[in-house]
Write a protein that holds these residues in place. Structure first.
Motif, PDB file in Angstrom:
ATOM      1  N   ALA A 262       0.908  -1.285   0.333  1.00  0.00           N
ATOM      2  CA  ALA A 262       0.150  -0.042  -0.075  1.00  0.00           C
ATOM      3  C   ALA A 262       0.783   1.244   0.187  1.00  0.00           C
ATOM      4  N   LEU A 263       1.923   1.193   0.582  1.00  0.00           N
ATOM      5  CA  LEU A 263       2.870   2.392   0.729  1.00  0.00           C
ATOM      6  C   LEU A 263       3.491   2.560  -0.416  1.00  0.00           C
ATOM      7  N   THR A 264       3.814   1.562  -1.342  1.00  0.00           N
ATOM      8  CA  THR A 264       4.274   1.848  -2.567  1.00  0.00           C
ATOM      9  C   THR A 264       3.275   2.363  -3.590  1.00  0.00           C
ATOM     10  N   LYS A 265       1.957   1.993  -3.234  1.00  0.00           N
ATOM     11  CA  LYS A 265       1.315   2.389  -4.141  1.00  0.00           C
ATOM     12  C   LYS A 265       0.794   4.039  -3.868  1.00  0.00           C
ATOM     13  N   PHE A 266       0.773   4.484  -2.619  1.00  0.00           N
ATOM     14  CA  PHE A 266       0.657   5.668  -2.186  1.00  0.00           C
ATOM     15  C   PHE A 266       1.770   6.489  -2.742  1.00  0.00           C
ATOM     16  N   LYS A 267       2.835   6.093  -2.793  1.00  0.00           N
ATOM     17  CA  LYS A 267       4.191   6.888  -3.353  1.00  0.00           C
ATOM     18  C   LYS A 267       4.274   6.825  -4.763  1.00  0.00           C
ATOM     19  N   GLY A 268       3.491   6.123  -5.398  1.00  0.00           N
ATOM     20  CA  GLY A 268       3.212   5.931  -6.817  1.00  0.00           C
ATOM     21  C   GLY A 268       2.226   6.859  -7.348  1.00  0.00           C
ATOM     22  N   SER A 269       1.387   6.142  -8.374  1.00  0.00           N
ATOM     23  CA  SER A 269       0.304   6.952  -8.892  1.00  0.00           C
ATOM     24  C   SER A 269      -0.926   6.915  -8.359  1.00  0.00           C
ATOM     25  N   VAL A 270      -1.026   6.003  -7.323  1.00  0.00           N
ATOM     26  CA  VAL A 270      -2.358   5.921  -6.571  1.00  0.00           C
ATOM     27  C   VAL A 270      -2.736   7.109  -6.017  1.00  0.00           C
ATOM     28  N   LYS A 271      -3.966   7.451  -6.129  1.00  0.00           N
ATOM     29  CA  LYS A 271      -4.445   8.834  -5.399  1.00  0.00           C
ATOM     30  C   LYS A 271      -5.686   8.445  -4.431  1.00  0.00           C
ATOM     31  N   ALA A 272      -5.848   8.325  -3.193  1.00  0.00           N
ATOM     32  CA  ALA A 272      -7.034   7.951  -2.504  1.00  0.00           C
ATOM     33  C   ALA A 272      -7.462   8.996  -1.512  1.00  0.00           C
ATOM     34  N   ASP A 273      -8.883   8.804  -1.653  1.00  0.00           N
ATOM     35  CA  ASP A 273      -9.580  10.032  -0.689  1.00  0.00           C
ATOM     36  C   ASP A 273      -9.847   9.414   0.892  1.00  0.00           C
ATOM     37  N   LEU A 274      -9.601   8.078   0.932  1.00  0.00           N
ATOM     38  CA  LEU A 274      -9.878   7.409   2.400  1.00  0.00           C
ATOM     39  C   LEU A 274      -8.989   6.123   2.481  1.00  0.00           C
ATOM     40  N   LEU A 275      -8.485   5.880   3.509  1.00  0.00           N
ATOM     41  CA  LEU A 275      -7.688   4.561   3.778  1.00  0.00           C
ATOM     42  C   LEU A 275      -8.382   3.862   4.795  1.00  0.00           C
TER      43      LEU A 275
ATOM     44  N   ILE B  12      -0.765   0.220  13.004  1.00  0.00           N
ATOM     45  CA  ILE B  12      -0.399   1.588  13.538  1.00  0.00           C
ATOM     46  C   ILE B  12       0.831   2.042  12.985  1.00  0.00           C
ATOM     47  N   GLU B  13       1.871   1.280  12.824  1.00  0.00           N
ATOM     48  CA  GLU B  13       2.972   1.378  12.152  1.00  0.00           C
ATOM     49  C   GLU B  13       2.918   2.243  10.635  1.00  0.00           C
ATOM     50  N   PHE B  14       1.933   1.719  10.007  1.00  0.00           N
ATOM     51  CA  PHE B  14       1.690   2.076   8.636  1.00  0.00           C
ATOM     52  C   PHE B  14       0.870   3.207   8.507  1.00  0.00           C
ATOM     53  N   ILE B  15      -0.348   3.674   9.429  1.00  0.00           N
ATOM     54  CA  ILE B  15      -0.882   4.689   9.180  1.00  0.00           C
ATOM     55  C   ILE B  15       0.278   6.081   9.903  1.00  0.00           C
ATOM     56  N   LYS B  16       1.173   5.566  10.580  1.00  0.00           N
ATOM     57  CA  LYS B  16       2.165   6.694  10.884  1.00  0.00           C
ATOM     58  C   LYS B  16       2.867   7.012   9.494  1.00  0.00           C
ATOM     59  N   GLU B  17       3.384   6.207   8.708  1.00  0.00           N
ATOM     60  CA  GLU B  17       4.200   6.178   7.709  1.00  0.00           C
ATOM     61  C   GLU B  17       3.166   6.875   6.714  1.00  0.00           C
TER      62      GLU B  17
END
Length: 144
Positions: free
Chosen positions: A60-73, A85-90
């Protein structure tokens, strides 16, 4: 009611129809269970949301740093590798996602875990198995 930073949302039990069906919103769904990705993704897609899926936080982080644009996680808490928890901090470190609403969808119901999630940047919490009505009501509330 507007979503305010620091406000923590949980389902109130009613179905809220506040979404704008003409403006497609995209939701990133992160869970290590293929069944959850399929079922929750289907509920969201039938409601008119675009759905991006990831089986773990690193993907998911790779997608967020790439071309994926999301309005909600929407993410699970207990996943192999990086936990929720670690994920949302990142995610909160990424400028484009600093204020994006984040919901936990998890089997955990302990108040201490909810407090930790809120401190990490979560906007709300749903306990599995969540009904379609409570899921969609909470999604619409935080995406206003």
């Amino acid at each position: 009611m507007s979503v305010m930073p620091g406000t923590f949302y949980e389902p109130a039990g009613g179905h809220l129809d506040t979404g704008n069906k003409f403006e497609m919103k995209t939701i990133m769904l992160v869970d290590d269970s293929p069944t959850v990705l399929l079922s929750i993704g289907g509920i969201l897609a039938r409601e008119g949301y675009g759905v991006e899926k990831a089986g773990n936080a690193a993907d998911a982080l790779t997608k967020f740093k790439g071309s994926v644009k999301a309005d909600l996680l929407i993410t699970d808490l207990n996943m192999p590798g990086m936990n929720g928890i670690e994920f949302i901090k990142e995610v909160r470190k990424l400028p484009s996602y600093r204020f994006m609403p984040i919901l936990f969808l998890t089997t955990e119901s302990q108040q201490s875990m909810r407090a930790e999630a809120k401190a990490a940047g979560a906007s709300g919490w749903l306990v599995k198995p969540a009904t379609a009505e409570s899921l969609l009501g909470t999604v619409k509330l935080v995406m206003r």
